[in-house]
Design an enzyme around this catalytic site. Structure first.
Site, PDB file in Angstrom:
ATOM      1  N   THR A   1      11.581   5.884   3.274  1.00 40.61           N
ATOM      2  CA  THR A   1      10.212   5.421   3.474  1.00 40.61           C
ATOM      3  C   THR A   1       9.733   5.884   4.848  1.00 40.61           C
ATOM      4  O   THR A   1      10.483   6.499   5.612  1.00 40.61           O
ATOM      5  CB  THR A   1      10.149   3.890   3.409  1.00 40.61           C
TER       6      THR A   1
ATOM      7  N   TYR B   1      17.932  -2.317  15.163  1.00 41.76           N
ATOM      8  CA  TYR B   1      17.303  -2.877  13.964  1.00 41.76           C
ATOM      9  C   TYR B   1      17.274  -4.402  14.034  1.00 41.76           C
ATOM     10  O   TYR B   1      17.962  -5.087  13.280  1.00 41.76           O
ATOM     11  CB  TYR B   1      18.062  -2.404  12.719  1.00 41.76           C
TER      12      TYR B   1
ATOM     13  N   LYS C   1      15.814 -10.588   8.215  1.00 40.07           N
ATOM     14  CA  LYS C   1      16.169 -10.444   6.797  1.00 40.07           C
ATOM     15  C   LYS C   1      17.275 -11.431   6.433  1.00 40.07           C
ATOM     16  O   LYS C   1      17.240 -12.056   5.364  1.00 40.07           O
ATOM     17  CB  LYS C   1      16.625  -9.010   6.516  1.00 40.07           C
TER      18      LYS C   1
ATOM     19  N   SER D   1       0.815  -1.214   0.000  1.00 38.88           N
ATOM     20  CA  SER D   1       0.000   0.000   0.000  1.00 38.88           C
ATOM     21  C   SER D   1       0.851   1.267   0.000  1.00 38.88           C
ATOM     22  O   SER D   1       0.356   2.347  -0.311  1.00 38.88           O
ATOM     23  CB  SER D   1      -0.942   0.005   1.208  1.00 38.88           C
ATOM     24  N   ARG D   2       2.138   1.133   0.349  1.00 38.31           N
ATOM     25  CA  ARG D   2       3.000   2.322   0.411  1.00 38.31           C
ATOM     26  C   ARG D   2       4.461   1.911   0.243  1.00 38.31           C
ATOM     27  O   ARG D   2       4.791   0.735   0.182  1.00 38.31           O
ATOM     28  CB  ARG D   2       2.820   3.050   1.740  1.00 38.31           C
ATOM     29  N   GLY D   3       5.328   2.912   0.195  1.00 38.75           N
ATOM     30  CA  GLY D   3       6.766   2.682   0.180  1.00 38.75           C
ATOM     31  C   GLY D   3       7.273   1.839  -0.971  1.00 38.75           C
ATOM     32  O   GLY D   3       6.818   1.963  -2.117  1.00 38.75           O
TER      33      GLY D   3
ATOM     34  N   ARG E   1      -5.096   3.645   7.638  1.00 35.15           N
ATOM     35  CA  ARG E   1      -4.464   4.413   6.555  1.00 35.15           C
ATOM     36  C   ARG E   1      -3.974   3.496   5.441  1.00 35.15           C
ATOM     37  O   ARG E   1      -4.015   3.870   4.263  1.00 35.15           O
ATOM     38  CB  ARG E   1      -3.306   5.226   7.120  1.00 35.15           C
ATOM     39  N   SER E   2      -3.531   2.284   5.806  1.00 41.12           N
ATOM     40  CA  SER E   2      -3.014   1.373   4.781  1.00 41.12           C
ATOM     41  C   SER E   2      -4.108   0.966   3.796  1.00 41.12           C
ATOM     42  O   SER E   2      -3.860   0.818   2.602  1.00 41.12           O
ATOM     43  CB  SER E   2      -2.384   0.135   5.419  1.00 41.12           C
TER      44      SER E   2
ATOM     45  N   ASN F   1       7.330  -8.533   0.399  1.00 36.17           N
ATOM     46  CA  ASN F   1       7.802  -7.209   0.805  1.00 36.17           C
ATOM     47  C   ASN F   1       7.353  -6.815   2.210  1.00 36.17           C
ATOM     48  O   ASN F   1       8.027  -6.034   2.881  1.00 36.17           O
ATOM     49  CB  ASN F   1       7.301  -6.165  -0.200  1.00 36.17           C
TER      50      ASN F   1
END
Length: 269
Positions: A208, A171, A177, A27-29, A55-56, A107
């Site tokens: 982002t 992080y 990841k 939806s974004r980024g 919002r998404s 993603n």
């Protein structure tokens, strides 16, 4: 739409090209840029957002309308990838809306920004359930649909980040990841016999919504030259390349897209 229903439609010749693509967290980024790039290349795209009423969802519907205005088919599909039942429903609705599935882009990501040793149990579970288990749930659910969609150009692409190989004090997503990059190598071997190519793209510093928070924990970020920041479209370009015949010799790899940032990383004394 179940895999058996999809198989029947294929047998009747009712499902044809263009390519059908599902992008999780789109939806974004970066996910939005990838979905848009596929649409511009002529694909039909399922836009995934995590929950209704937020919002998404609004952003997903806006992107869906933009893609439809290009003359391509697009469907917004809600689904929290950390929940297996939600993933099942997500894929069923996406395939029903698209008429098949050729490409899966992993993603979606979610994680707290804090040192690993300070993570609460609920934060650890969020970290693993979304960013590791969730991606595997998506692959497992995608396979029956991908195998029943006509054509041989099938791809799964995981979106990684430099946190998989470089230290950042806040992080913990980087460890997930890294784990998924190992999964990419494994899946590349096990799925190659089924005609599915698997690779990953590791993005450098991208502006982002997540970066707005992450920058608070990166010392010296203000000294990074603007030229080393990556545009989401640059990551999308490499994703499209990996999903094209031009990448036929690349399997199980993680391609770094960081404008050379990691070539000159150093640690201050």
């Amino acid at each position: 739409m179940t895999p058996d229903m999809l198989k029947q439609d294929i047998g009747n010749g009712t499902i044809k090209s263009p390519r059908k693509v599902l992008v999780t967290g789109s939806s974004r980024g970066i996910g939005s840029a990838i979905a848009t790039a596929f649409a511009l290349s002529g694909a039909d795209v399922a836009i995934n957002f995590s929950k209704q009423g937020g919002r998404s969802e609004e952003q997903a519907k806006k992107l869906t309308a933009e893609i439809m205005a290009m003359g391509r088919n697009a469907v917004p599909v809600v689904g929290d990838i950390s929940k297996k039942d939600s993933v099942k429903k997500l894929f069923s609705e996406a395939v029903e809306g698209l008429g098949g599935l050729d490409v899966l882009i992993l993603n979606a990501a979610r994680a707290p920004f804090k040192p690993i040793e300070r993570l609460l149990e609920r934060e650890l579970r969020l970290l693993v359930e979304t960013n590791y288990l969730g991606n595997i749930f998506c692959v497992q659910e995608a396979l029956p649909y991908m195998e029943r969609t006509p054509g041989h150009d099938k791809h799964i692409i995981f979106i990684s980040s430099l946190g998989s190989r470089f230290y950042n004090p806040a992080y913990p997503l980087g460890s997930m990841k890294a784990a998924m990059e190992a999964v990419v190598r494994d899946l590349s071997e096990t799925l190659s016999k089924r005609g599915i190519a698997v690779n990953a793209v590791s993005g450098g510093m991208v502006r982002t919504d997540s970066f707005k928070v992450l920058r608070q924990f990166i010392d010296g970020i203000e000294r990074v030259p603007e030229a080393l920041f990556v545009d989401p479209g640059e990551i999308a370009d490499v994703v499209l390349f990996l999903c094209s015949p031009l990448s036929r010799g690349i399997r199980g790899q993680t391609i770094v897209v960081d404008r050379g940032l990691s070539n000159s990383l150093h640690r201050n004394a």
